[in-house]
Write a protein that holds these residues in place. Structure first.
Motif, short mmCIF file in Angstrom:
data_model
loop_
_atom_site.label_atom_id
_atom_site.label_comp_id
_atom_site.label_asym_id
_atom_site.label_seq_id
_atom_site.Cartn_x
_atom_site.Cartn_y
_atom_site.Cartn_z
N LEU A 93 0.81 -1.22 0.00
CA LEU A 93 0.00 0.00 0.00
C LEU A 93 0.85 1.27 0.00
O LEU A 93 0.29 2.37 0.01
N ASP A 94 2.15 1.12 -0.01
CA ASP A 94 3.04 2.27 0.05
C ASP A 94 2.74 3.25 -1.09
O ASP A 94 2.61 2.85 -2.25
N GLY A 95 2.62 4.52 -0.74
CA GLY A 95 2.35 5.55 -1.74
C GLY A 95 0.88 5.83 -1.95
O GLY A 95 0.53 6.79 -2.64
N LEU A 96 0.00 5.02 -1.37
CA LEU A 96 -1.44 5.24 -1.47
C LEU A 96 -1.95 5.81 -0.15
O LEU A 96 -1.80 5.19 0.90
N GLY B 222 -4.43 -11.45 -0.20
CA GLY B 222 -3.62 -10.24 -0.15
C GLY B 222 -4.37 -9.05 -0.72
O GLY B 222 -5.60 -9.00 -0.73
N VAL B 223 -3.61 -8.08 -1.20
CA VAL B 223 -4.20 -6.88 -1.78
C VAL B 223 -3.41 -6.51 -3.02
O VAL B 223 -2.18 -6.59 -3.03
N THR B 224 -4.12 -6.14 -4.07
CA THR B 224 -3.47 -5.67 -5.29
C THR B 224 -3.77 -4.19 -5.46
O THR B 224 -4.88 -3.73 -5.15
N THR B 225 -2.79 -3.45 -5.94
CA THR B 225 -2.96 -1.99 -6.03
C THR B 225 -2.63 -1.43 -7.40
O THR B 225 -2.72 -0.23 -7.60
N GLU B 226 -2.26 -2.30 -8.34
CA GLU B 226 -1.83 -1.79 -9.65
C GLU B 226 -2.94 -0.99 -10.32
O GLU B 226 -2.71 0.11 -10.84
N VAL C 42 -7.11 7.06 -5.29
CA VAL C 42 -8.10 6.16 -4.69
C VAL C 42 -7.37 5.17 -3.79
O VAL C 42 -6.16 5.00 -3.89
N PHE C 43 -8.16 4.51 -2.94
CA PHE C 43 -7.58 3.54 -2.00
C PHE C 43 -8.40 2.25 -2.07
O PHE C 43 -9.64 2.30 -2.09
N PRO C 44 -7.75 1.08 -2.11
CA PRO C 44 -8.48 -0.18 -2.22
C PRO C 44 -9.21 -0.53 -0.93
O PRO C 44 -8.63 -0.47 0.16
N ILE C 45 -10.49 -0.92 -1.06
CA ILE C 45 -11.26 -1.35 0.11
C ILE C 45 -11.81 -2.76 -0.07
O ILE C 45 -12.45 -3.29 0.84
#
Length: 251
Positions: free
Chosen positions: A127-130, A177-181, A194-197
């Motif tokens: 999540l770094d940078g978000l 996990g979490v994907t942020t691409e 935006v931020f993933p929820i």
């Protein structure tokens, strides 16, 4: 409006249901909206042995309507507080969506911030940078960890729609996990961080929220607009159906 005696009678009927023998004793806890009822269990004959069972459901009898509803094994003040929040939230979601949310584990006042804190720490590198805006944090704290099935298309054989016939949504923290691409690409293309929820099984797709509370579903085919706030987004996720494309919004 019902009286205490009427509430006690309804509570005794509930306590006796499915139990042989006489009517069990019932304790009533009165609060503004009604009464919390719980069975009074007899003292064990042998206090050195463990009880046959621990914990039992409680009942709320509504003062205004006389309606009864069953609640988990918590203290009477806790149940009263939950019931007050439940009543205050009436009308927040349509009945069909609220039923899905409650079956998934949501209730008014739900707060899983400790689990969210752990999730944010665990996936800090991903999540770094978000930035996590207050809108995203509020959504995660209230709805985090829920698994929400979606109604499918109209079924001629049943004459209705089937819950679970669509694509299920999972709100973080999830088992995976979490994907942020996709969130990073979306933020760059629209100049809108935006931020993933969560995620949706269609695609799969990422569910993200911006600082204004708007919620989007980032799918490999396109980016879709779920609604101006988390409540609207949850309604659309549970009910399914066509969604407007994010590109159609006036940014």
């Amino acid at each position: 409006m019902i009286s205490r005696d009427e509430a006690l009678a309804r509570a005794r009927d509930w306590a006796a249901a499915g139990r042989p023998g006489g009517t069990p004793d019932v304790e009533l806890y009165e609060f503004d909206l009604g009464w919390v009822a719980s069975r009074t269990e007899p003292q064990p004959t042998d206090p050195t042995r463990p009880p046959a069972s621990t914990g039992s459901p409680t009942l709320v009898v509504d003062r205004r309507t006389g309606e009864v509803s069953q609640w988990p094994s918590l203290s009477a003040p806790d149940i009263a507080a939950r019931y007050a929040a439940h009543r205050a939230a009436e009308g927040r979601f349509p009945d069909d969506v609220r039923q899905v949310l409650e079956q998934a584990g949501w209730y008014p006042g739900r707060d899983v911030r400790a689990a969210v804190d752990h999730w944010l720490s665990r996936f800090a590198a991903e999540l770094d940078g978000l930035d996590c805006p207050p809108t995203a944090r509020a959504a995660l704290d209230e709805f985090g960890g829920l698994r929400l099935p979606q109604f499918g298309l109209y079924d001629d054989s049943t004459g209705g729609v089937n819950l679970g016939g669509g694509f299920t949504s999972h709100l973080h923290p999830t088992q995976g996990g979490v994907t942020t691409e996709a969130a990073r690409v979306f933020a760059e293309e629209h100049d809108n961080p935006v931020f993933p929820i969560g995620n949706n099984e269609d695609g799969p797709a990422e569910i993200v929220v911006d600082a204004d509370g708007r919620v989007f579903m980032l799918h490999w085919a396109d980016d879709f607009y779920l609604g101006p706030d988390i409540d609207t987004a949850l309604v659309n996720l549970v009910r399914g159906g066509r969604l407007p494309e994010a590109d159609d919004l006036e940014w």
